[in-house]
Design an enzyme around this catalytic site. Structure first.
Site, PDB file in Angstrom:
ATOM      1  N   GLY A   1      37.524  28.375  43.038  1.00 22.39           N
ATOM      2  CA  GLY A   1      36.877  29.444  42.261  1.00 22.39           C
ATOM      3  C   GLY A   1      37.475  29.510  40.866  1.00 22.39           C
ATOM      4  O   GLY A   1      37.608  30.585  40.279  1.00 22.39           O
TER       5      GLY A   1
ATOM      6  N   ARG B   1      36.389  35.041  37.313  1.00 18.88           N
ATOM      7  CA  ARG B   1      37.300  35.937  36.571  1.00 18.88           C
ATOM      8  C   ARG B   1      38.739  35.792  37.061  1.00 18.88           C
ATOM      9  O   ARG B   1      39.672  35.634  36.259  1.00 18.88           O
ATOM     10  CB  ARG B   1      36.853  37.398  36.735  1.00 18.88           C
ATOM     11  CG  ARG B   1      35.702  37.782  35.822  1.00 18.88           C
ATOM     12  CD  ARG B   1      35.333  39.242  36.035  1.00 18.88           C
ATOM     13  NE  ARG B   1      34.774  39.416  37.373  1.00 18.88           N
ATOM     14  CZ  ARG B   1      33.482  39.621  37.627  1.00 18.88           C
ATOM     15  NH1 ARG B   1      32.639  39.721  36.632  1.00 18.88           N
ATOM     16  NH2 ARG B   1      33.046  39.749  38.845  1.00 18.88           N
ATOM     17  N   MET B   2      38.915  35.827  38.388  1.00 24.86           N
ATOM     18  CA  MET B   2      40.275  35.694  38.928  1.00 24.86           C
ATOM     19  C   MET B   2      40.812  34.286  38.723  1.00 24.86           C
ATOM     20  O   MET B   2      41.991  34.097  38.408  1.00 24.86           O
ATOM     21  CB  MET B   2      40.287  36.062  40.419  1.00 24.86           C
ATOM     22  CG  MET B   2      40.284  37.545  40.688  1.00 24.86           C
ATOM     23  SD  MET B   2      41.717  38.383  39.964  1.00 24.86           S
ATOM     24  CE  MET B   2      43.022  37.626  40.921  1.00 24.86           C
TER      25      MET B   2
ATOM     26  N   GLY C   1      42.011  35.396  48.699  1.00 23.34           N
ATOM     27  CA  GLY C   1      41.853  36.739  48.139  1.00 23.34           C
ATOM     28  C   GLY C   1      40.424  37.239  48.157  1.00 23.34           C
ATOM     29  O   GLY C   1      40.162  38.371  47.752  1.00 23.34           O
TER      30      GLY C   1
ATOM     31  N   ALA D   1      45.042  38.634  51.720  1.00 27.16           N
ATOM     32  CA  ALA D   1      45.271  40.006  51.266  1.00 27.16           C
ATOM     33  C   ALA D   1      44.038  40.464  50.511  1.00 27.16           C
ATOM     34  O   ALA D   1      43.493  39.730  49.682  1.00 27.16           O
ATOM     35  CB  ALA D   1      46.496  40.079  50.359  1.00 27.16           C
TER      36      ALA D   1
ATOM     37  N   ASN E   1      44.168  42.911  48.614  1.00 28.35           N
ATOM     38  CA  ASN E   1      44.692  43.371  47.325  1.00 28.35           C
ATOM     39  C   ASN E   1      46.110  42.813  47.176  1.00 28.35           C
ATOM     40  O   ASN E   1      46.961  43.077  48.018  1.00 28.35           O
ATOM     41  CB  ASN E   1      44.700  44.897  47.272  1.00 28.35           C
ATOM     42  CG  ASN E   1      44.948  45.400  45.868  1.00 28.35           C
ATOM     43  OD1 ASN E   1      45.873  44.953  45.199  1.00 28.35           O
ATOM     44  ND2 ASN E   1      44.129  46.321  45.421  1.00 28.35           N
TER      45      ASN E   1
ATOM     46  N   HIS F   1      35.575  51.075  40.881  1.00 26.34           N
ATOM     47  CA  HIS F   1      35.634  49.706  40.357  1.00 26.34           C
ATOM     48  C   HIS F   1      34.569  49.486  39.288  1.00 26.34           C
ATOM     49  O   HIS F   1      33.620  50.255  39.182  1.00 26.34           O
ATOM     50  CB  HIS F   1      35.418  48.679  41.476  1.00 26.34           C
ATOM     51  CG  HIS F   1      36.642  48.435  42.305  1.00 26.34           C
ATOM     52  ND1 HIS F   1      36.928  49.175  43.428  1.00 26.34           N
ATOM     53  CD2 HIS F   1      37.657  47.540  42.159  1.00 26.34           C
ATOM     54  CE1 HIS F   1      38.073  48.747  43.941  1.00 26.34           C
ATOM     55  NE2 HIS F   1      38.534  47.759  43.195  1.00 26.34           N
ATOM     56  N   HIS F   2      34.715  48.383  38.573  1.00 25.85           N
ATOM     57  CA  HIS F   2      33.774  47.946  37.529  1.00 25.85           C
ATOM     58  C   HIS F   2      32.360  47.725  38.069  1.00 25.85           C
ATOM     59  O   HIS F   2      32.168  47.552  39.275  1.00 25.85           O
ATOM     60  CB  HIS F   2      34.284  46.655  36.890  1.00 25.85           C
ATOM     61  CG  HIS F   2      34.571  45.576  37.896  1.00 25.85           C
ATOM     62  ND1 HIS F   2      33.605  44.696  38.323  1.00 25.85           N
ATOM     63  CD2 HIS F   2      35.704  45.265  38.572  1.00 25.85           C
ATOM     64  CE1 HIS F   2      34.135  43.879  39.211  1.00 25.85           C
ATOM     65  NE2 HIS F   2      35.405  44.206  39.390  1.00 25.85           N
TER      66      HIS F   2
ATOM     67  N   LYS G   1      31.173  44.650  40.591  1.00 26.27           N
ATOM     68  CA  LYS G   1      31.637  44.473  41.986  1.00 26.27           C
ATOM     69  C   LYS G   1      30.452  44.542  42.943  1.00 26.27           C
ATOM     70  O   LYS G   1      29.618  45.434  42.845  1.00 26.27           O
ATOM     71  CB  LYS G   1      32.687  45.534  42.332  1.00 26.27           C
ATOM     72  CG  LYS G   1      33.316  45.289  43.687  1.00 26.27           C
ATOM     73  CD  LYS G   1      34.649  45.978  43.817  1.00 26.27           C
ATOM     74  CE  LYS G   1      35.241  45.755  45.190  1.00 26.27           C
ATOM     75  NZ  LYS G   1      35.554  44.337  45.435  1.00 26.27           N
TER      76      LYS G   1
ATOM     77  N   THR H   1      40.151  46.858  49.513  1.00 26.86           N
ATOM     78  CA  THR H   1      41.377  47.666  49.519  1.00 26.86           C
ATOM     79  C   THR H   1      41.137  49.016  50.187  1.00 26.86           C
ATOM     80  O   THR H   1      41.971  49.499  50.962  1.00 26.86           O
ATOM     81  CB  THR H   1      41.859  47.878  48.071  1.00 26.86           C
ATOM     82  OG1 THR H   1      42.029  46.595  47.495  1.00 26.86           O
ATOM     83  CG2 THR H   1      43.150  48.660  48.025  1.00 26.86           C
TER      84      THR H   1
HETATM   85  N1  LIG Z   1      42.489  40.266  46.900  1.00 23.56           N
HETATM   86  C1  LIG Z   1      42.583  40.709  45.640  1.00 23.56           C
HETATM   87  O1  LIG Z   1      43.628  41.203  45.188  1.00 23.56           O
HETATM   88  C2  LIG Z   1      41.369  40.580  44.741  1.00 23.56           C
HETATM   89  C3  LIG Z   1      41.444  40.930  43.378  1.00 23.56           C
HETATM   90  C4  LIG Z   1      40.306  40.711  42.581  1.00 23.56           C
HETATM   91  C5  LIG Z   1      39.165  40.153  43.132  1.00 23.56           C
HETATM   92  N2  LIG Z   1      39.130  39.847  44.462  1.00 23.56           N
HETATM   93  C6  LIG Z   1      37.974  39.204  45.093  1.00 23.56           C
HETATM   94  O2  LIG Z   1      37.950  37.837  44.690  1.00 23.56           O
HETATM   95  C7  LIG Z   1      36.598  37.366  44.675  1.00 23.56           C
HETATM   96  C8  LIG Z   1      36.273  36.774  43.318  1.00 23.56           C
HETATM   97  O3  LIG Z   1      36.362  37.793  42.319  1.00 23.56           O
HETATM   98  P1  LIG Z   1      36.061  37.483  40.794  1.00 23.56           P
HETATM   99  O4  LIG Z   1      36.110  38.803  40.085  1.00 23.56           O
HETATM  100  O5  LIG Z   1      36.921  36.370  40.308  1.00 23.56           O
HETATM  101  O6  LIG Z   1      34.537  36.997  40.907  1.00 23.56           O
HETATM  102  P2  LIG Z   1      33.727  35.999  40.002  1.00 23.56           P
HETATM  103  O7  LIG Z   1      32.289  36.145  40.378  1.00 23.56           O
HETATM  104  O8  LIG Z   1      34.111  36.132  38.571  1.00 23.56           O
HETATM  105  O9  LIG Z   1      34.238  34.551  40.468  1.00 23.56           O
HETATM  106  C9  LIG Z   1      33.895  33.950  41.663  1.00 23.56           C
HETATM  107  C10 LIG Z   1      33.776  32.458  41.374  1.00 23.56           C
HETATM  108  O10 LIG Z   1      33.677  31.753  42.613  1.00 23.56           O
HETATM  109  C11 LIG Z   1      32.798  30.681  42.405  1.00 23.56           C
HETATM  110  N3  LIG Z   1      32.330  30.164  43.681  1.00 23.56           N
HETATM  111  C12 LIG Z   1      31.398  30.681  44.518  1.00 23.56           C
HETATM  112  N4  LIG Z   1      31.234  29.867  45.581  1.00 23.56           N
HETATM  113  C13 LIG Z   1      32.100  28.854  45.411  1.00 23.56           C
HETATM  114  C14 LIG Z   1      32.397  27.685  46.155  1.00 23.56           C
HETATM  115  N5  LIG Z   1      31.777  27.415  47.308  1.00 23.56           N
HETATM  116  N6  LIG Z   1      33.351  26.846  45.688  1.00 23.56           N
HETATM  117  C15 LIG Z   1      33.989  27.112  44.546  1.00 23.56           C
HETATM  118  N7  LIG Z   1      33.728  28.174  43.772  1.00 23.56           N
HETATM  119  C16 LIG Z   1      32.796  29.036  44.208  1.00 23.56           C
HETATM  120  C17 LIG Z   1      31.713  31.246  41.525  1.00 23.56           C
HETATM  121  O11 LIG Z   1      31.004  30.208  40.866  1.00 23.56           O
HETATM  122  C18 LIG Z   1      32.528  32.097  40.554  1.00 23.56           C
HETATM  123  O12 LIG Z   1      32.926  31.326  39.424  1.00 23.56           O
HETATM  124  C19 LIG Z   1      35.753  38.586  45.076  1.00 23.56           C
HETATM  125  O13 LIG Z   1      35.548  38.541  46.479  1.00 23.56           O
HETATM  126  C20 LIG Z   1      36.636  39.761  44.712  1.00 23.56           C
HETATM  127  O14 LIG Z   1      36.333  40.928  45.440  1.00 23.56           O
HETATM  128  C21 LIG Z   1      40.207  40.043  45.266  1.00 23.56           C
END
Ligand SMILES: NC(=O)c1ccc[n+]([C@@H]2O[C@H](COP(=O)([O-])OP(=O)(O)OC[C@H]3O[C@@H](n4cnc5c(N)ncnc54)[C@H](O)[C@@H]3O)[C@@H](O)[C@H]2O)c1
Length: 274
Positions: A11, A15-16, A102, A126, A128, A159-160, A163, A170
């Site tokens: 991924g 964003r992450m 995550g 996790a 979060n 959240h933003h 989402k 969390t």
């Molecule tokens: N656990 C935590 O602390 C935490 C914190 C923030 C976000 N998150 C979670 O992380 C996830 C991603 O959040 P984000 O804000 O980065 O979202 P995002 O939409 O910006 O990014 C997700 C990325 O995953 C890619 N993707 C989708 N399917 C894929 C695959 N099969 N192979 C590779 N890449 C793939 C998408 O193209 C996209 O670029 C969400 O589920 C969010 O809720 C968890």
């Protein structure tokens, strides 16, 4: 001198993913990016992952094949979508690469796959990764175990606007912590929403309220409301790098562990007795 930890980001264009890559690049003595996975339809496919993240070029292209992305890794970090989770677990298991996961919004079946995979692979899940929220979860469980059902438990999260799942992972974890503290199960205690003729609040239930708007990074409050007093435990994330920082800490902790399903409480050595 210890070698930098080789990390694959699944991924990487999200964003992450981008936040993680910038953090990795800021500490080259500790971390090395060695693989970056995106989807086949991503127009950024083949581009340098460092540049895509807004940092330096690093010679690691965005690829769409998980095996290729994992080839040189000692640990992988996945922030994608639930639709990708089973594939990523399978790819990590067959490559023998421990996984820090995550992605939120996993359903019951995926949780089963997670548990099954963790029998042979170290997996850290996790919902979060912030140290503050991990502590909040432990405190919520402690409070629920001490405060009886005269204290109505409510969980409020914000959240933003981007989402896609609700309540947040969390908030669910906090609900489970409260339910566990009271010796019950969230599935039977949760009031997910209220609208119209709801009747009075049921004693012992755990209520959820969800706010979506703007660029709010993540806010959670666990409220215990009795007739004579109220306890509010609150956490505010102000920058999403807090999650990336926690995920990196988890990756360092997980690399080289025995197979098993771990979470941030393990990383922090947090075992609050009830
Ligand atoms: N656990 C935590 O602390 C935490 C914190 C923030 C976000 N998150 C979670 O992380 C996830 C991603 O959040 P984000 O804000 O980065 O979202 P995002 O939409 O910006 O990014 C997700 C990325 O995953 C890619 N993707 C989708 N399917 C894929 C695959 N099969 N192979 C590779 N890449 C793939 C998408 O193209 C996209 O670029 C969400 O589920 C969010 O809720 C968890």
């Amino acid at each position: 001198v210890t070698e930098p930890l080789e990390i694959s980001i699944l991924g990487a264009a999200g964003r992450m993913g981008r936040t993680l890559i910038r953090l990795l690049q800021a500490q080259p003595q500790r971390y090395r990016l060695c693989g970056a996975l995106t989807i086949a339809a991503d127009p950024l496919l083949g581009k340098d992952a460092g540049l895509v993240a807004g940092g330096e070029a690093c010679g690691v292209p965005l690829v769409a094949d998980a095996g290729t992305a994992l080839a040189h890794a000692r640990v992988a970090i996945d922030f994608t979508l639930p639709a990708a989770t089973a594939d990523h677990l399978r790819a990590c298991a067959s490559a023998g690469i421990p996984l820090v996961l995550g992605t939120t919004g996993l359903d019951e079946a995926l949780r089963g796959t997670l548990v099954a995979t963790a029998r042979t692979l170290p997996v850290l899940y996790a919902r979060n990764f912030s140290v503050g929220v991990t502590l909040l979860t432990a405190l919520a469980q402690l409070a629920a175990a001490r405060l009886d059902e005269d204290y109505d438990a409510e969980i409020i999260e914000a959240h933003h606007r981007h989402k896609v799942d609700a309540p947040s992972g969390t908030a669910l974890a906090l609900g489970e912590a409260v339910a566990q503290g009271r010796g019950g199960a969230l599935a039977t205690l949760a009031d997910w929403s209220r609208h119209g003729d709801t009747g009075p609040r049921e004693r012992g239930h755990i209520g959820f309220s969800v706010i979506r708007g703007g660029s709010i990074v993540g806010e959670h409050t666990v409220l215990f409301a009795a007739d004579e007093e109220r306890l509010e435990l609150s956490h505010r994330a102000v920058d999403r790098s807090v999650f990336a920082r926690g995920a990196l800490r988890a990756a360092v902790w997980l690399a080289g562990r025995q197979p098993g399903l771990y979470d941030m409480h393990d990383v922090l050595g947090l075992h609050i007795a009830q």
